[in-house]
Scaffold this active site. Structure first.
Site, PDB file in Angstrom:
ATOM      1  N   ARG A 112     -13.360 -52.565 -43.078  1.00 50.93           N
ATOM      2  CA  ARG A 112     -14.962 -51.888 -42.238  1.00 50.93           C
ATOM      3  C   ARG A 112     -15.649 -52.785 -41.798  1.00 50.93           C
ATOM      4  O   ARG A 112     -16.366 -52.444 -40.744  1.00 50.93           O
ATOM      5  CB  ARG A 112     -15.445 -51.292 -43.747  1.00 50.93           C
ATOM      6  CG  ARG A 112     -16.668 -50.365 -43.445  1.00 50.93           C
ATOM      7  CD  ARG A 112     -17.012 -49.316 -44.468  1.00 50.93           C
ATOM      8  NE  ARG A 112     -18.184 -48.803 -44.358  1.00 50.93           N
ATOM      9  CZ  ARG A 112     -18.696 -47.867 -45.239  1.00 50.93           C
ATOM     10  NH1 ARG A 112     -17.784 -47.388 -46.426  1.00 50.93           N
ATOM     11  NH2 ARG A 112     -19.896 -47.259 -45.267  1.00 50.93           N
ATOM     12  N   ASN A 160     -13.509 -46.482 -41.255  1.00 52.17           N
ATOM     13  CA  ASN A 160     -14.056 -45.990 -42.624  1.00 52.17           C
ATOM     14  C   ASN A 160     -13.125 -45.928 -43.466  1.00 52.17           C
ATOM     15  O   ASN A 160     -11.997 -46.438 -43.472  1.00 52.17           O
ATOM     16  CB  ASN A 160     -15.107 -44.916 -42.406  1.00 52.17           C
ATOM     17  CG  ASN A 160     -16.057 -44.836 -43.448  1.00 52.17           C
ATOM     18  OD1 ASN A 160     -15.792 -44.226 -44.590  1.00 52.17           O
ATOM     19  ND2 ASN A 160     -17.283 -45.451 -43.283  1.00 52.17           N
ATOM     20  N   ASP A 220     -23.565 -53.027 -46.026  1.00 52.58           N
ATOM     21  CA  ASP A 220     -22.905 -51.869 -46.434  1.00 52.58           C
ATOM     22  C   ASP A 220     -21.391 -51.564 -45.977  1.00 52.58           C
ATOM     23  O   ASP A 220     -21.081 -50.351 -45.533  1.00 52.58           O
ATOM     24  CB  ASP A 220     -23.770 -50.501 -46.104  1.00 52.58           C
ATOM     25  CG  ASP A 220     -23.018 -49.287 -47.008  1.00 52.58           C
ATOM     26  OD1 ASP A 220     -22.673 -49.286 -47.651  1.00 52.58           O
ATOM     27  OD2 ASP A 220     -23.398 -47.946 -45.943  1.00 52.58           O
ATOM     28  N   ASN A 262     -19.642 -52.179 -51.650  1.00 52.14           N
ATOM     29  CA  ASN A 262     -20.575 -53.140 -51.541  1.00 52.14           C
ATOM     30  C   ASN A 262     -21.495 -53.183 -52.781  1.00 52.14           C
ATOM     31  O   ASN A 262     -21.243 -52.661 -53.649  1.00 52.14           O
ATOM     32  CB  ASN A 262     -21.505 -52.827 -50.172  1.00 52.14           C
ATOM     33  CG  ASN A 262     -22.276 -51.406 -50.515  1.00 52.14           C
ATOM     34  OD1 ASN A 262     -21.573 -50.514 -50.814  1.00 52.14           O
ATOM     35  ND2 ASN A 262     -23.489 -51.446 -50.349  1.00 52.14           N
ATOM     36  N   TRP A 320     -12.602 -40.041 -36.778  1.00 46.77           N
ATOM     37  CA  TRP A 320     -12.551 -40.218 -38.138  1.00 46.77           C
ATOM     38  C   TRP A 320     -11.055 -39.428 -38.710  1.00 46.77           C
ATOM     39  O   TRP A 320     -10.984 -39.215 -39.532  1.00 46.77           O
ATOM     40  CB  TRP A 320     -13.680 -39.107 -38.738  1.00 46.77           C
ATOM     41  CG  TRP A 320     -14.924 -39.780 -38.645  1.00 46.77           C
ATOM     42  CD1 TRP A 320     -16.048 -39.464 -37.593  1.00 46.77           C
ATOM     43  CD2 TRP A 320     -15.524 -40.381 -39.810  1.00 46.77           C
ATOM     44  NE1 TRP A 320     -17.048 -40.243 -38.132  1.00 46.77           N
ATOM     45  CE2 TRP A 320     -16.997 -40.665 -39.210  1.00 46.77           C
ATOM     46  CE3 TRP A 320     -15.214 -41.069 -40.831  1.00 46.77           C
ATOM     47  CZ2 TRP A 320     -17.910 -41.399 -39.826  1.00 46.77           C
ATOM     48  CZ3 TRP A 320     -16.168 -41.583 -41.559  1.00 46.77           C
ATOM     49  CH2 TRP A 320     -17.629 -41.920 -41.233  1.00 46.77           C
ATOM     50  N   ARG A 341     -10.154 -36.056 -52.212  1.00 44.37           N
ATOM     51  CA  ARG A 341      -9.126 -36.733 -51.225  1.00 44.37           C
ATOM     52  C   ARG A 341      -7.853 -36.664 -51.707  1.00 44.37           C
ATOM     53  O   ARG A 341      -6.767 -37.085 -51.398  1.00 44.37           O
ATOM     54  CB  ARG A 341      -9.530 -38.366 -51.012  1.00 44.37           C
ATOM     55  CG  ARG A 341     -10.582 -38.570 -50.292  1.00 44.37           C
ATOM     56  CD  ARG A 341     -11.145 -39.824 -49.939  1.00 44.37           C
ATOM     57  NE  ARG A 341     -12.426 -40.005 -49.028  1.00 44.37           N
ATOM     58  CZ  ARG A 341     -13.578 -40.793 -49.483  1.00 44.37           C
ATOM     59  NH1 ARG A 341     -13.289 -41.534 -50.274  1.00 44.37           N
ATOM     60  NH2 ARG A 341     -14.413 -40.552 -48.442  1.00 44.37           N
ATOM     61  N   TRP A 365     -13.760 -45.895 -53.871  1.00 40.35           N
ATOM     62  CA  TRP A 365     -13.729 -44.875 -53.267  1.00 40.35           C
ATOM     63  C   TRP A 365     -12.457 -44.309 -52.779  1.00 40.35           C
ATOM     64  O   TRP A 365     -12.382 -42.860 -52.430  1.00 40.35           O
ATOM     65  CB  TRP A 365     -14.554 -44.781 -52.031  1.00 40.35           C
ATOM     66  CG  TRP A 365     -16.080 -45.233 -52.134  1.00 40.35           C
ATOM     67  CD1 TRP A 365     -16.339 -46.571 -52.107  1.00 40.35           C
ATOM     68  CD2 TRP A 365     -17.069 -44.418 -52.017  1.00 40.35           C
ATOM     69  NE1 TRP A 365     -17.780 -46.492 -52.382  1.00 40.35           N
ATOM     70  CE2 TRP A 365     -18.272 -45.096 -52.206  1.00 40.35           C
ATOM     71  CE3 TRP A 365     -17.120 -42.946 -52.034  1.00 40.35           C
ATOM     72  CZ2 TRP A 365     -19.569 -44.502 -52.334  1.00 40.35           C
ATOM     73  CZ3 TRP A 365     -18.393 -42.614 -52.259  1.00 40.35           C
ATOM     74  CH2 TRP A 365     -19.578 -43.095 -52.245  1.00 40.35           C
TER      75      TRP A 365
END
Length: 556
Positions: free
Chosen positions: A312, A376, A285, A243, A455, A114, A225
């Site tokens: 999320r 997301n 999740d 999670n 996305w 990223r 993340w």
């Protein structure tokens, strides 16, 4: 050495705190995470004149998610498979290319990256196998490397480093493999570790009582993340966590701190000064991977030193940050279809759960939103001109989950779940771009994509525009930031997940974006095609950087 590299401008901590209007020095441009450019040459009146100036193919497939970083005309992008590329921002010519070969046996389940970070004359990059790399910004040569974690135990890295408080910070992914998440800080000159803070407390540490007795804290997940945001005034960095492991909460009774949370970390020491957990004992999740943005907002006559998180789990939350790191709940509301929470406690923000929509071991239930969430990892943007946040949302998606017994084995799947995907009955669309006024807490406009998920990470500009990709038609879009009217779109070679950025050279404004569909976006597209056969075909893949300017007149 090309002139643009000979003239490379050293990136100081002061420049990171207050970047020049024409540069984009970190993945969201500023520490607050706004994703906002103060450039205003491109406006609603002339945006239809945008044309490609140059296109650069990365030579890699898989999903591309890095924000193009630009310093004084030098652009840096990263790709899957451990590649960093420096490009002349005006001409699109290659300046240098760095590739790191992965050791045999390396496992990177989400092979993406990223972005990079800049400080001094170095480029900092986190390789997928959990190795932090410092490169010479002018040559692309390695200056130092540091192993962050053991890849064979399930650790890998997808995020861009965060430079703050004289340190280089990274977080570890791999929650689906039973890791114990953490954020670690390194010396930018030597690569020596300065501190390491685990996102699951060991026995006796604050929060350890929220985990079962035994050794589950060692494999409990809470991975990191996405790069955190930072408040230079308090020297606190805000990081999101994922999670728990395994996925079913009945396997780890308790709230399970600090899963699905935002952590306020003291950058000097790594201490957890505060936290906010979005949903205890996660069983859906719903990683809370994205950090909240730092923006002050009004509620009546009161100005709140704020954090805003688009979770999320399908809820938008307005929070309050404090100088000591404590995080207070102000209010929250669902922004997509959500059938798990019956309400949020008005004082604490803790959700009340409808147990008919909470899966467990041997217990199959359907819940909304799906495990991909209402949003997301792609970040929102905020415009101080409109006082709105812009959300890349996916609505009307649901999931059916049933827990299964699973034993931990290092480097192997530790989810323990059987899954199936569905769309809410009667739904007429999925992808959305939403705009919410931060001072009223109300939604202002929504643009729906009838036949595509969304996305697309967001970019807002002082020109009154919002840019985003995210759709399966491979297009980048420009919206009027105030009204949501779609003003311009252009097809690229592939779908776009990466955040668009904006920079200027010789007084001209450019829009840059990294195309490259794949990964989770490909997985969702495949699931949709199973539900609606033939309506969601595969999207072409392959990474490329696209740069646009008005009339293409800035072509060298």
């Amino acid at each position: 050495m090309p002139t643009v590299l000979r003239n490379y401008q050293t990136v100081t901590p002061e420049r990171l705190k207050n970047p020049e209007d024409g540069n984009w020095l970190m993945i969201r441009r500023t520490y607050d995470g706004w994703g906002y450019s103060p450039l205003s040459e491109i406006t609603p009146d002339n945006v239809k004149r945008l044309q490609p100036v140059w296109i650069f193919s990365t030579g890699e497939t898989k999903v591309h998610e890095s924000a193009p970083i630009v310093n004084n005309g030098v652009m840096f992008v990263s790709t899957p498979n451990n590649q960093v590329i420096a490009i002349d921002g005006k001409s699109g010519n290659l300046l240098w290319r760095y590739t790191r070969r992965r050791p045999t046996g390396t496992s990177v389940l989400h092979d993406t990256n990223r972005g990079v970070a800049l400080l001094g004359d170095k480029v900092f990059y986190a390789a997928g196998e959990a190795v932090l790399v410092a490169l010479d910004a002018k040559t692309g040569q390695e200056v130092w490397t540091t192993t962050v974690a053991d890849n064979k135990s399930g650790y890998y890295i997808t995020l861009a480093p965060l430079i703050a408080g004289g340190k280089v910070m990274v977080g570890a992914s791999g929650g689906e493999l039973g890791i114990r998440g953490f954020v670690a800080a390194y010396d930018p000159d030597s690569g020596k570790e300065q501190w390491r803070t685990y996102t699951i407390p060991a026995p006796g540490e604050p929060g350890s009582g929220t985990w079962p007795k035994g050794d589950q804290w060692k494999t409990g997940g809470a991975p990191v993340w996405v790069t955190g945001n930072y408040d230079p005034e308090t020297n606190l960095a805000y990081w999101g966590t994922g999670n728990g492991g395994p996925w079913m909460g009945d396997k780890r009774p308790g709230d399970n701190l600090y899963t699905a949370s935002t952590l306020a970390l003291d950058v000097a020491t790594g201490a957890i000064n505060g936290h906010f957990q979005y949903h205890p004992n996660d069983s859906w999740d719903w990683d809370e991977v994205s950090p909240p943005i730092l923006v002050d907002y009004k509620r009546g006559a009161r100005t709140i030193t704020g954090l805003i998180d688009v979770a999320r789990d399908g809820y938008l939350r307005f929070l309050e940050r404090t100088t000591n790191g404590r995080i207070h709940f102000i209010e929250g509301a669902p922004y997509v279809k959500q059938n798990v929470f019956t309400r949020l406690d008005p004082e604490t923000g803790r959700p009340e759960i409808d147990l008919d929509h909470k899966p467990g071991t041997g217990k199959e239930v359907t819940y909304c939103p799906s495990l991909w969430g209402g949003k997301n990892w792609p970040p929102i943007a905020f415009s101080p001109a409109t006082r709105m946040i812009y959300i890349p949302a996916n609505n009307n998606l649901c999931q059916t989950s049933k827990g299964q017994d699973v034993e931990y084995e290092a480097g192997r799947s530790f989810t323990g779940v059987k899954l199936s995907f569905s769309v809410a009955p009667g739904a007429d669309h999925i992808g959305e771009v939403q705009a919410w006024n931060v001072d009223t807490g109300k939604q202002v406009w929504t643009h729906n994509y009838p036949r595509s998920p969304n996305w697309g990470a967001m970019l807002a500009t002082a020109g009154g525009l919002v840019f985003s990709g995210g759709t399966n038609d491979r297009r980048i879009h420009a919206f009027d930031a105030s009204t949501g009217k779609l003003l311009w779109e252009f097809p690229t070679n592939s779908g776009i997940l990466a955040p668009p950025t904006s920079f200027s050279i010789d007084g001209h404004q450019y829009i840059a974006v990294h195309a490259g569909w794949g990964g989770d976006s490909r997985g969702m597209q495949a699931d949709l095609n199973r539900v609606f056969p033939g309506e969601y075909p595969e999207v072409p893949e392959g990474g490329a950087v696209w740069v646009f300017a008005l009339d293409g007149s800035n072509v060298p």
